[in-house]
Enzyme design. Sequence first.
Site, mmCIF file in Angstrom:
data_model
loop_
_atom_site.group_PDB
_atom_site.id
_atom_site.type_symbol
_atom_site.label_atom_id
_atom_site.label_comp_id
_atom_site.label_asym_id
_atom_site.label_seq_id
_atom_site.Cartn_x
_atom_site.Cartn_y
_atom_site.Cartn_z
ATOM 1 C CG PHE A 1 -3.526 2.749 7.498
ATOM 2 C CD1 PHE A 1 -2.420 3.518 7.855
ATOM 3 C CD2 PHE A 1 -4.291 3.153 6.414
ATOM 4 C CE1 PHE A 1 -2.095 4.665 7.130
ATOM 5 C CE2 PHE A 1 -3.969 4.290 5.693
ATOM 6 C CZ PHE A 1 -2.868 5.049 6.053
ATOM 7 C CG ASN B 1 -2.312 3.316 0.891
ATOM 8 O OD1 ASN B 1 -1.151 3.717 0.832
ATOM 9 N ND2 ASN B 1 -3.165 3.769 1.795
ATOM 10 N N PRO B 2 0.490 0.599 -0.074
ATOM 11 C CG PRO B 2 2.548 0.410 -1.169
ATOM 12 C CD PRO B 2 1.162 0.978 -1.321
HETATM 13 N N1 SAM Z 1 -5.450 -0.321 2.018
HETATM 14 C C1 SAM Z 1 -5.738 0.268 3.312
HETATM 15 C C2 SAM Z 1 -6.069 1.740 3.135
HETATM 16 O O1 SAM Z 1 -5.693 2.322 2.114
HETATM 17 O O2 SAM Z 1 -6.713 2.303 4.035
HETATM 18 C C3 SAM Z 1 -4.566 0.105 4.280
HETATM 19 C C4 SAM Z 1 -3.285 0.732 3.823
HETATM 20 S S1 SAM Z 1 -1.977 0.718 5.044
HETATM 21 C C5 SAM Z 1 -1.025 2.089 4.527
HETATM 22 C C6 SAM Z 1 -0.953 -0.652 4.541
HETATM 23 C C7 SAM Z 1 -1.518 -2.036 4.881
HETATM 24 O O3 SAM Z 1 -0.576 -3.027 4.422
HETATM 25 C C8 SAM Z 1 -1.714 -2.319 6.358
HETATM 26 O O4 SAM Z 1 -3.023 -2.793 6.586
HETATM 27 C C9 SAM Z 1 -0.672 -3.375 6.695
HETATM 28 O O5 SAM Z 1 -1.083 -4.285 7.694
HETATM 29 C C10 SAM Z 1 -0.485 -4.072 5.368
HETATM 30 N N2 SAM Z 1 0.810 -4.731 5.197
HETATM 31 C C11 SAM Z 1 2.002 -4.419 5.771
HETATM 32 N N3 SAM Z 1 2.964 -5.273 5.365
HETATM 33 C C12 SAM Z 1 2.361 -6.144 4.492
HETATM 34 C C13 SAM Z 1 2.835 -7.259 3.743
HETATM 35 N N4 SAM Z 1 4.108 -7.665 3.806
HETATM 36 N N5 SAM Z 1 1.939 -7.936 2.965
HETATM 37 C C14 SAM Z 1 0.651 -7.544 2.916
HETATM 38 N N6 SAM Z 1 0.146 -6.490 3.606
HETATM 39 C C15 SAM Z 1 0.990 -5.795 4.384
HETATM 40 N N1 GLN Z 2 -0.401 8.764 4.262
HETATM 41 C C1 GLN Z 2 -0.029 8.042 5.456
HETATM 42 C C2 GLN Z 2 0.572 8.981 6.489
HETATM 43 O O1 GLN Z 2 0.957 10.066 6.143
HETATM 44 C C3 GLN Z 2 0.952 6.911 5.143
HETATM 45 C C4 GLN Z 2 0.306 5.890 4.315
HETATM 46 C C5 GLN Z 2 1.195 4.776 3.858
HETATM 47 O O2 GLN Z 2 2.308 4.505 4.325
HETATM 48 N N2 GLN Z 2 0.684 4.128 2.895
HETATM 49 O O3 GLN Z 2 0.616 8.655 7.642
#
Ligand code: SAM
Ligand code: GLN
Length: 287
Positions: A93, A192-193
């Site tokens: 991401f 940030n899920p």
């Molecule tokens: N924290 C980072 C940022 O803000 O740039 C990444 C945020 S991204 C929206 C959500 C992250 O959650 C991804 O890297 C994804 O692989 C991870 N993720 C998805 N499902 C998950 C789970 N069940 N447990 C832990 N991490 C998870």
């Molecule tokens: N802000 C991201 C988007 O609009 C989504 C991030 C997230 O799911 N945490 O693509």
Amino acid sequence: MRWTVKELIKTTSDYLRKKEIDEPRLTTEILLAHTLNMKRVSLYLNFDKPVKEEELSIFRNLIKRRLADEPVQYITGKTGFMGFEIEIKEGVFIPRQETEILVSEVKNWLNENSSKDFVLYDIGTGTGAICLSIAKFFKDAQIYASDVSEVALECAKGNSIAYNMEGRINFLSGDLFEPFKELKKADVIVSNPPYIPTEELKTLPLIVKKEPAEAIDGGKDGLYFVERIIREAKDYLKPGGLLAIEIGISESEPVKKLFEMGSKYKDLNIVPDLRGIKRVVTAERSK
Ligand code: SAM
Ligand code: GLN
């Protein structure tokens, strides 16, 4: 014909604009600076410099990739977050600007409420952007970051090494709180899920679809992970500890209710992003 840096920037950004690429000038400058192996500001000092034939062909290739909806950050392998450069790999991401608000809220809270050697969990760390930018300011912090994606964890570890933070952040693999079961309770849990409702994924621009769906797919109502984090975090937070979560558009009302359920949290605080979207929710674990 020999192009100068200045001419190339002008012609390419006009072309990208016609092709309706977002931020055509910025995109052009980032990709040209990457091609010429210089910082973006240095382009301005080299405006009249002729661009070599082989550089031109590399640059054209990068522009083609952007026109095929590849994000600039994947093309250059880097992005900026909280004022520092982090490496990014395809399949991870891309950190967003609004997440800087989440980090700022956590930093402010830590400055006011915490001892220096606090324990922090970063759930779903991706590139490690959140935990790295906190570790940078709090040298004695005990930080644990997790993800389900191995490529994300590899990327985050690489970034921690690049910033000499190897050993200061512990990277763990697993689903949400699973990897934290045996650890000390946290002073702060930040996440940030994934929070985009599954149906909406289809409607996202093609460029966002180049990112892994598992990083943004928040289930039917977008709140699958947010709900679980709020419910499960209470068992992992010290009394008075902070839970800080980033959420999506129109999610603040249901999220507020989730926090209020069971009275396990207090001091709920909702912070808008620069566009006025309620983006970050924080609350403390009741004592
Ligand atoms: N924290 C980072 C940022 O803000 O740039 C990444 C945020 S991204 C929206 C959500 C992250 O959650 C991804 O890297 C994804 O692989 C991870 N993720 C998805 N499902 C998950 C789970 N069940 N447990 C832990 N991490 C998870
Ligand atoms: N802000 C991201 C988007 O609009 C989504 C991030 C997230 O799911 N945490 O693509």
